[in-house]
Design an enzyme around this catalytic site. Structure first.
Site, short mmCIF file in Angstrom:
data_model
loop_
_atom_site.label_atom_id
_atom_site.label_comp_id
_atom_site.label_asym_id
_atom_site.label_seq_id
_atom_site.Cartn_x
_atom_site.Cartn_y
_atom_site.Cartn_z
N HIS A 1 25.86 -23.38 -19.55
CA HIS A 1 26.22 -24.34 -18.95
C HIS A 1 27.77 -23.60 -18.34
O HIS A 1 28.10 -24.27 -17.06
CB HIS A 1 26.73 -25.28 -19.80
CG HIS A 1 26.72 -26.62 -18.91
ND1 HIS A 1 25.73 -27.49 -18.09
CD2 HIS A 1 28.39 -27.06 -18.76
CE1 HIS A 1 26.23 -28.79 -17.95
NE2 HIS A 1 28.09 -28.60 -18.07
N HIS B 1 23.66 -34.11 -15.56
CA HIS B 1 23.72 -34.58 -17.13
C HIS B 1 22.72 -34.88 -18.31
O HIS B 1 22.58 -35.75 -19.15
CB HIS B 1 24.86 -35.62 -17.32
CG HIS B 1 25.94 -35.10 -18.27
ND1 HIS B 1 26.92 -36.50 -19.25
CD2 HIS B 1 26.86 -34.18 -18.44
CE1 HIS B 1 27.45 -36.39 -19.83
NE2 HIS B 1 28.22 -34.34 -19.45
#
Lengths: 79, 767, 235
Positions: free
Chosen positions: B48, B95
């Protein structure tokens, strides 16, 4: 001292949240539910003895924490 | 530090690091890391944060154009010039995993995160859009996630005060258990207001502003970098952060005010990997070092350890490097907005990120190496086996449509095509009084006026700008051909912008894929990036930034590869703003583009909604996307719009021509419960040698349904043909019905009836 | 003539209101921070929409205790015009300048859409310039717009012609189907007994410019301006 303020919608005010929760309970198989009201629960840590806290909290509950147009409240004080 | 666990192979693995990566760490710092340092590396080197599995691939994106002021990868978000000393900053981010665990807060904090990325660049966020994917709506768990995500986005965006003006929502079984929540925000600023996230100026104080740090989102970045299983979801219930949009609104206003004073040397939001990431990245960008003392960091829970404070992802916090001597500005402004602040450290010249706790060093790492030297992997890519079946699929087994009437009804009711009003009526799409085209057309259109700029703009005749936004991705097409499908997603965005009167200027992308260690899934990613790159190059719309979300799998399989594309365009003049619905009785309906893609043996039906809905089949090579044709189509349409010839424009996508025609008949909404209907009489009987299902429901690219006044029809057709765009008049607007005449039959639908199915489908499913 | 638009932590529509008053209607307008304790020489005060204090506890419940609200109350007591829009309406109710309260939409969802409003009385500084019989088309955007008051209060409001706007359908009929939030009697806006303080849930400031294909909201501001100075003209 730990004081608890329990705020609920007044009886005559429509409570769509309560209605929705009631329907959901029934759909889940919970029988025998005749009414649901959804309110707020506030915990306040406060200095002072029982009477002092009760008086002060009542004043602020009337003025601010609850809206007397649409809500009732009750206080619970731990001794 | 004696209470910290000792480093074991298990601990290293739990932190998402391989043995080789651990060795590399030792090589970089010349010793064994301690527990806190291990935590720091684990988040900074998570997929990420570091993009270690995709960095090599992403180099293929086109990132330059004369408008680029801040390019992809430089800062938190890219910035493009829009003329007159004005600029826009935008980006899309995901998300996904947090939303699968706690949909409301996961989605809410996703919105919060992307908003912060924009105002950390010095821009005032002025609008948001989003792309959502869920499983089958008939599944109650899917409905729970859908409900939670939409109310989470609404809660955060509405309270913060940003209009959510466009979006897309797809429902497909492949997203069951792994919903996708991609949130985009766009902000406005003047060129002289661009802020950077670099720790400049040795000796400058480092400030922390925003609410106290708690245990929320501990190691969220590492969580996003692993497959979602029941076990990981349970473990991570504590990893979902709770957002406070009110706090964020105050924080933004305070930060913009502070930036205006000139007292800020650098500013960065604390997003993924919180304090760790912001500290080390600012130092790395500044070519400096940063020293902080955790004892000075405001803490919300008692007894937090250095590890916890550094890795916490508590929301709405910012790191600000202040010019020495101007600390009082921070205090004054943050006190005015009643926001917590703390001076926690200073900029040094050592190049090290030094973290102390009550004066004792708990971490001492080289900032640049930590931020920029994560390993870069070149994963193995192998063409997936399933593609053999896809490529060999023919229409032989599929009978031509014998009931177009019911087919169109089913398609309009299909949740992916049906109206998304159940969603967007929960979003405030009008706050800031700048929304010129609300949700419900091909693209959103907003205006930029003086108060869109931070601090307002003093110019007498402020040069107002008009921006259009669209977000698209047909993931079914991408699954069936990652290269063509991705190219087509870019083309679809560009078509949507053209239909609204805009020409594209920039792109941001959110790549949502599965586990990169699976060669077949990595191949999808590679091919997708290839398609996206070509698409963005063709439209001169460079990628200004974006996000990669990998490991989107669940025990049942990977999601369809979903490279979400969001594109921004500029409309030159208020008069060019165009919407998708028919305007007046008697207007001519014209089809721009070939009715069915030439040379496509599946006639546009490959991977189509029609095949899925009517034949339960998700197969076949999707229509090829010819970027040259798309480019010409877009500029031609724009030219026609600018010549004041076009009254409505709507491109053909899911559901094909029939759906586009139907939507043009009923998508205008005048007010609550008050749609406007205008039917059409359409004659396609000229078109021979094509199956009915392909003609009505095929999804060939490069097609737009436009309407002009009757007297302008001939001129429009001539102009289009002059530009090399096939064009034919196919009908006339009017009446209560949509009538379509084919070579082999005539069909009619009551517009009100079709609208009913389309408008209420999702609301009914969610009741 | 000049205007003041209040600004609380969390107000979102303050800029929008200021923009319309200043740039569209053409009058000097300033933003008044919640910590100020007087309204200066403002001729009218607008309490804008948004989520003051995040709508925490109850919407408007905290904002109403701001120092500036004391000044607004005094201004209103002296006959000054005050218009509360959306969150502004909620704050005025909490502050006791208007009766009743705004509670959660009966659908339990935030709702943003254009609604139709029937003008219930033209006898107010907020509706005086609206052409007779005109059905207004104005956007709403709220999660707590459901107007509630007890039976006695409702009688009083109705008896004294103090309902300003009601939600209606395209034909101008006041029906339950046209009611977006469950408000009693489809009430979208009311005024006080002295008719100088008003609250409305719909956003007229979002419906005041042709650039946005809107014009009905202007009429509310024109009414206010006309009432302040009958000889005035607007931009």
């Amino acid at each position: 001292m730990k004081a608890k303020v329990i705020i609920t919608p007044k009886a005559e005010v429509l409570d769509p949240q309560g209605k929705t929760v009631q329907t959901a309970l029934e759909q889940m198989g919970c029988t025998g539910v005749s009414d649901v009201r959804v309110g707020k629960y506030i915990e306040i840590e406060m200095d002072g003895d029982h009477d002092e806290v009760k008086a002060k909290l009542s004043e602020y509950a009337d003025k601010f924490l609850a809206n007397p147009n649409i809500e009732d409240y009750r206080l619970k004080l731990e001794d | 530090m004696s209470s910290d666990p000792s480093i074991t192979p298990e601990l290293i693995s739990e932190h998402g690091l391989t043995a080789e990566e651990y060795d590399r760490i030792k090589e970089i710092i010349g010793r064994e890391p301690n527990y806190v340092e291990l935590g720091i590396f684990s988040v900074m080197w998570s997929e990420h944060c570091s993009y270690k599995n995709t960095r090599a691939l992403l180099k293929g994106f086109p990132v330059e154009s004369p408008r680029v002021l801040v390019g992809a990868g430089e800062e938190n978000a890219g910035i493009l010039d829009i003329g007159d000393n004005l600029a826009i900053s935008f980006k899309i981010e995901s998300h996904n995993h947090p939303s699968a665990v706690e949909p409301f807060q996961g989605a809410a904090t996703g919105v919060g995160g992307i908003i912060r990325d924009i105002f950390t660049m010095g821009a005032r966020p002025v609008c948001a859009i989003n792309s959502l994917r869920f499983g089958d709506l008939s599944n109650s768990e899917v409905r729970r996630l859908f409900r939670g995500v939409v109310s989470g986005i609404a809660h955060y965006g509405n309270c913060f005060g940003i209009p959510t003006v466009a979006g897309e929502v797809y429902f497909d079984k492949s997203y069951e258990g792994n919903p996708l929540v991609n949130a985009f925000a766009l902000g406005v600023l003047r060129h002289d207001q661009i802020a950077r996230g670099a720790a400049k100026g040795v000796g400058n104080p480092v400030f922390y502003v925003g609410p106290a740090t708690g245990r929320d989102g501990l190691a969220g970045a590492a969580f996003a970098s692993q497959d979602l299983t029941e076990k990981s979801a349970e473990q991570q219930r504590s990893a979902v952060q709770v957002g406070d949009p009110f706090m964020e609104k105050l924080c933004m206003e305070a930060c913009l005010e502070l930036l205006a004073t000139g007292a800020v040397a650098g500013i960065q939001d604390m997003g993924a990997a919180g304090l760790t990431c912001s500290t080390c990245e600012t130092a790395a960008r500044g070519g400096t070092g940063v020293e902080i003392d955790l004892a000075k960091v405001p803490q919300r829970s008692p007894g937090m350890t250095p590890y916890e404070i550094l890795l916490s992802e508590s929301q709405e916090r910012m790191l600000i490097i202040v010019e020495k001597g101007r600390e009082d500005e921070v205090k004054r402004i943050f006190d005015k907005w009643d926001l917590p602040w703390a001076e926690i450290g200073k900029v040094t010249d050592t190049g090290q990120m030094v973290v102390k706790n009550h004066g004792e060093v708990v971490a001492d790492l080289p900032a640049a190496k930590l931020a920029d030297e994560a390993p870069v992997y070149h994963r193995e890519a192998k063409e997936p086996v399933y593609l053999d079946e896809v490529r060999s699929f023919t229409l032989e087994a599929i009978e031509d449509c014998d009931d177009p009437k019911s087919a169109l009804e089913k398609l309009l009711e299909w949740p992916t095509i049906a109206s998304k009003n159940w969603v967007y009526r929960q979003y405030d799409h009008m706050v800031r009084a700048n929304t010129m085209v609300n949700p419900g057309s091909d693209a959103a259109v907003i205006r930029i006026k003086a108060d869109s700029v931070p601090g307002g703009d003093e110019r007498e005749d402020f040069p107002e700008k008009i921006i259009a936004l669209a977000v698209d991705c047909n993931a079914t097409h991408v699954y069936l051909d990652p290269y063509e499908g991705s190219k087509a997603s870019v083309a679809e965005c560009a078509r949507n912008l053209a239909c609204s009167g805009a020409s594209p200027i920039g792109t941001t992308d959110n790549l949502n894929f599965g586990n990169p260690h699976n060669p077949e899934l990595f191949w999808q990613l590679k091919e997708s990036v290839r398609g996206l790159s070509e698409g963005c190059t063709a439209f001169d719309a460079p990628v200004t930034g974006g996000n990669v979300s990998l490991y989107n799998q669940n025990p049942d399989g990977a999601i369809d590869p979903t490279p979400t594309v969001a594109m921004v365009g500029v409309v030159e003049d208020e008069a060019h703003v165009t919407t998708q619905w028919f305007k007046d009785k008697g207007d001519a309906v014209i089809l721009l583009g070939e009715p069915v893609g030439k040379g496509d043996t599946l006639c546009g039906l490959g991977g189509s909604a029609y095949l899925q809905v009517i034949h339960g089949c998700k197969n076949g090579k999707p229509p090829v996307c010819d970027l040259g044709i798309e480019r010409t189509l877009g500029t031609t349409l724009l030219g026609l719009i600018q010549s004041d010839l076009i009254k409505s424009a709507h491109d053909c996508s899911e559901g094909g021509l029939a759906v586009a025609l139907a939507e043009s008949c009923f998508s205008e909404l005048h007010g609550r419960n008050t749609p406007c209907f205008l039917g059409a009489d359409v004659d396609l009987s000229d078109i021979k040698d094509v199956r009915s299902d392909a003609l009505l429901f095929g999804e060939s690219h490069g097609r737009i349904v436009i309407s002009t006044s009757d007297i302008d029809a001939v001129k429009t057709l001539e102009r289009a043909k002059l530009m090399g765009v096939p064009a034919q008049r196919i009908g006339t607007v009017g009446g209560d019905q949509l009538k379509v005449k084919l070579l082999n039959g005539e069909y009619a639908w009551e517009v009100a009836g079709l609208h009913d199915l389309w408008w209420n489908s999702i609301g009914n499913a969610m009741a | 003539m000049n205007f003041a638009v209040l600004q609380f932590p969390g107000s979102n529509c303050d800029q929008d209101c200021a923009h319309v008053l200043r740039n569209v209607m053409g009058y000097p307008t300033r933003l008044l921070w919640h910590k100020e304790n007087n309204v200066g020489d403002a001729d009218a005060v607008v309490v804008p929409g948004g989520f003051s204090y995040g709508d925490y506890l109850r919407t408007g419940s905290i904002a109403r205790f701001s120092p500036v609200m004391g000044a607004v109350k005094e201004f209103a007591d002296n006959g000054g015009f005050v218009l509360g829009i959306c969150n502004g309406f909620q704050i005025l109710c909490e502050a006791g300048l208007l009766p009743g309260a705004l509670i959660r939409n009966r659908s339990l969802q935030f709702r943003c859409e254009h609604v139709y409003l029937k003008v219930a009385t033209y006898d107010s500084p907020f509706t005086s310039q609206i052409p007779e019989g005109k059905l207004m088309r104005i956007p709403i955007a709220h999660g707590e717009g459901n107007y509630f008051c007890d039976a006695n209060t409702l009688d009083e409001i109705e008896a004294n012609d103090r309902i300003l706007f009601q939600y209606a359908d395209r034909e101008g009929d006041i029906t339950d189907h046209a009611n977006p939030n469950g408000s009693l009697k489809n009430i979208a806006g009311i005024c006080n007994a002295e008719r100088n303080v008003a609250g409305m849930m719909p956003h007229p400031e979002r419906a005041a410019e042709s650039a946005l294909n809107e014009k009905d909201g202007r009429l509310v501001f024109e009414s206010l301006i006309q009432s302040l100075n009958p000889a005035s003209t607007t931009a």
